[in-house]
Design an enzyme around this catalytic site. Structure first.
Site, PDB file in Angstrom:
ATOM      1  N   ASP A 145       0.818  -1.210   0.000  1.00 31.34           N
ATOM      2  CA  ASP A 145       0.000   0.000   0.000  1.00 31.34           C
ATOM      3  C   ASP A 145       0.859   1.271   0.000  1.00 31.34           C
ATOM      4  O   ASP A 145       1.962   1.281   0.537  1.00 31.34           O
ATOM      5  CB  ASP A 145      -0.912  -0.014   1.235  1.00 31.34           C
ATOM      6  CG  ASP A 145      -2.064   0.967   1.108  1.00 31.34           C
ATOM      7  OD1 ASP A 145      -2.349   1.423  -0.014  1.00 31.34           O
ATOM      8  OD2 ASP A 145      -2.681   1.280   2.139  1.00 31.34           O
ATOM      9  N   ASN A 187     -10.973  -2.808  -5.080  1.00 30.14           N
ATOM     10  CA  ASN A 187     -10.218  -1.831  -5.875  1.00 30.14           C
ATOM     11  C   ASN A 187     -10.877  -1.497  -7.226  1.00 30.14           C
ATOM     12  O   ASN A 187     -10.496  -0.526  -7.884  1.00 30.14           O
ATOM     13  CB  ASN A 187      -8.770  -2.280  -6.083  1.00 30.14           C
ATOM     14  CG  ASN A 187      -7.898  -2.169  -4.840  1.00 30.14           C
ATOM     15  OD1 ASN A 187      -6.984  -2.969  -4.615  1.00 30.14           O
ATOM     16  ND2 ASN A 187      -8.163  -1.172  -3.995  1.00 30.14           N
TER      17      ASN A 187
HETATM   18  C1  IPE Z   1      -5.388  -2.671   0.098  1.00 32.80           C
HETATM   19  O1  IPE Z   1      -5.079  -1.338  -0.097  1.00 32.80           O
HETATM   20  C2  IPE Z   1      -5.328  -3.405  -1.192  1.00 32.80           C
HETATM   21  C3  IPE Z   1      -4.021  -3.539  -1.815  1.00 32.80           C
HETATM   22  C4  IPE Z   1      -2.901  -3.055  -1.363  1.00 32.80           C
HETATM   23  C5  IPE Z   1      -3.991  -4.292  -3.027  1.00 32.80           C
HETATM   24  P1  IPE Z   1      -6.223  -0.227  -0.296  1.00 32.80           P
HETATM   25  O2  IPE Z   1      -5.506   1.037  -0.517  1.00 32.80           O
HETATM   26  O3  IPE Z   1      -7.176  -0.670  -1.311  1.00 32.80           O
HETATM   27  O4  IPE Z   1      -6.940  -0.265   1.130  1.00 32.80           O
HETATM   28  P2  IPE Z   1      -7.838   0.840   1.845  1.00 32.80           P
HETATM   29  O5  IPE Z   1      -8.889   1.275   0.872  1.00 32.80           O
HETATM   30  O6  IPE Z   1      -6.937   1.964   2.232  1.00 32.80           O
HETATM   31  O7  IPE Z   1      -8.397   0.143   3.052  1.00 32.80           O
HETATM   32  C1  IPE Z   2      -1.735   0.131  -3.279  1.00 30.42           C
HETATM   33  O1  IPE Z   2      -1.446   1.493  -3.342  1.00 30.42           O
HETATM   34  C2  IPE Z   2      -1.928  -0.475  -4.647  1.00 30.42           C
HETATM   35  C3  IPE Z   2      -3.293  -0.931  -4.933  1.00 30.42           C
HETATM   36  C4  IPE Z   2      -4.306  -0.902  -4.098  1.00 30.42           C
HETATM   37  C5  IPE Z   2      -3.526  -1.467  -6.254  1.00 30.42           C
HETATM   38  P1  IPE Z   2      -2.620   2.572  -3.360  1.00 30.42           P
HETATM   39  O2  IPE Z   2      -2.985   2.841  -4.770  1.00 30.42           O
HETATM   40  O3  IPE Z   2      -3.754   2.128  -2.479  1.00 30.42           O
HETATM   41  O4  IPE Z   2      -1.891   3.808  -2.741  1.00 30.42           O
HETATM   42  P2  IPE Z   2      -2.503   4.887  -1.748  1.00 30.42           P
HETATM   43  O5  IPE Z   2      -3.038   4.139  -0.570  1.00 30.42           O
HETATM   44  O6  IPE Z   2      -3.581   5.585  -2.506  1.00 30.42           O
HETATM   45  O7  IPE Z   2      -1.363   5.766  -1.403  1.00 30.42           O
HETATM   46 MG    MG Z   3      -4.113   2.423  -0.525  1.00 34.57          MG
END
Ligand code: IPE
Ligand code: IPE
Ligand code: MG
Length: 248
Positions: A24, A72
């Site tokens: 993340d 996602n």
């Molecule tokens: C969790 O991260 C999913 C992945 C890293 C693939 P998210 O960014 O989707 O989680 P939330 O929305 O902050 O809980």
């Molecule tokens: C995790 O990084 C990757 C996926 C969920 C695919 P994020 O895209 O959630 O990054 P932040 O949380 O917005 O910084």
């Molecule tokens: Mg995220």
């Protein structure tokens, strides 16, 4: 004369058999640099390669990375598209791992993915199935609740066909029909350590069944900045924990 290599971990460090990583912070990494979010995903994919190799070096046997959750899909279509394009590209590059004796499996509901991706996933799994140094599980369109629903459906079919009585259903059976137990004859053990970078302290639907007794390690580092030394830190922190599993 060959000099002895410095050990990566202090002597006696207990290395978890199964580590899960919630990759993340890609979006925030890009935002900090004034770049579109997809640049963060690209950088995160590089980190994934480096950290996976390092996990193998440390002696981890199962390494699960959360790449895309069932939630996602809510993101803007162009971001989802960019992530799927990256998977497509990385599924070609991930073949390098095969040369390093790493077995690759995917968990999640792949029926929602592009057919070309599904084909690549199946072929990477088939080509790496005999490798033994480490099993890499890539969670794509993965959700812990979806996974449990999948397991329950399998058991419900057995009840319907008369092969199973409802009162005979055990938690072990539910566990045996999760994606992590369906790795073509192999079954990943419950996850020992879950690492979440980026400062969030939640599971976000990641391995909710398998993490019943997992240890958690959080860090504010954004995933694209996560370094091999950060993985070592997490493992050392894990090694110092006292896991009681409900006992004394
Ligand atoms: C969790 O991260 C999913 C992945 C890293 C693939 P998210 O960014 O989707 O989680 P939330 O929305 O902050 O809980
Ligand atoms: C995790 O990084 C990757 C996926 C969920 C695919 P994020 O895209 O959630 O990054 P932040 O949380 O917005 O910084
Ligand atoms: Mg995220």
């Amino acid at each position: 004369m060959a000099t002895a290599e410095k050990p990566l971990l202090p002597p006696g460090t207990k290395v978890p058999a199964h580590i899960g990583v919630i990759m993340d912070g890609n979006g925030r990494w890009a935002k900090k640099r004034g770049l579109p979010r997809k640049f963060g995903h690209r950088q995160g994919a590089q980190t994934f390669r480096t950290i996976t190799r390092h996990a193998k070096k440390l002696g981890v046997k199962y390494f699960t990375v959360y790449a895309f959750s069932t939630e996602n899909w809510k993101r803007p279509a162009d971001e989802v598209e960019a992530i799927m394009d990256l998977f497509d590209k990385y599924l070609d590059e991930v073949r390098d791992f095969i040369e390093e004796n790493i077995r690759i499996c995917f968990i999640g509901d792949r029926s929602m993915l592009r057919p070309s991706l599904q084909q690549k996933m199946a072929s990477v799994e088939a080509d790496s199935r005999d490798f033994t140094a480490m099993t890499l599980l890539i969670a794509i369109n993965y959700g812990g609740r979806d996974e449990i629903a999948h397991s329950v459906r399998v058991l419900a079919e057995q009840v319907k066909s008369g092969r199973l009585e409802p009162q005979d259903i055990t938690d072990k059976m539910i566990g045996e029909n999760l994606y992590t137990a369906q790795l073509d004859g192999d079954c990943a053990p419950d996850v020992d350590l879950i690492i979440r970078p980026s400062g969030e302290q939640r599971l976000s639907n990641f391995m909710i069944w398998q993490s019943a007794y997992a240890e958690f390690y959080y860090t504010n580092i954004l995933w694209p900045d996560f370094k091999p030394a950060d993985l070592e830190k997490a493992v050392i922190a894990y090694s110092d924990r006292n896991r009681r599993f409900g006992g004394v």
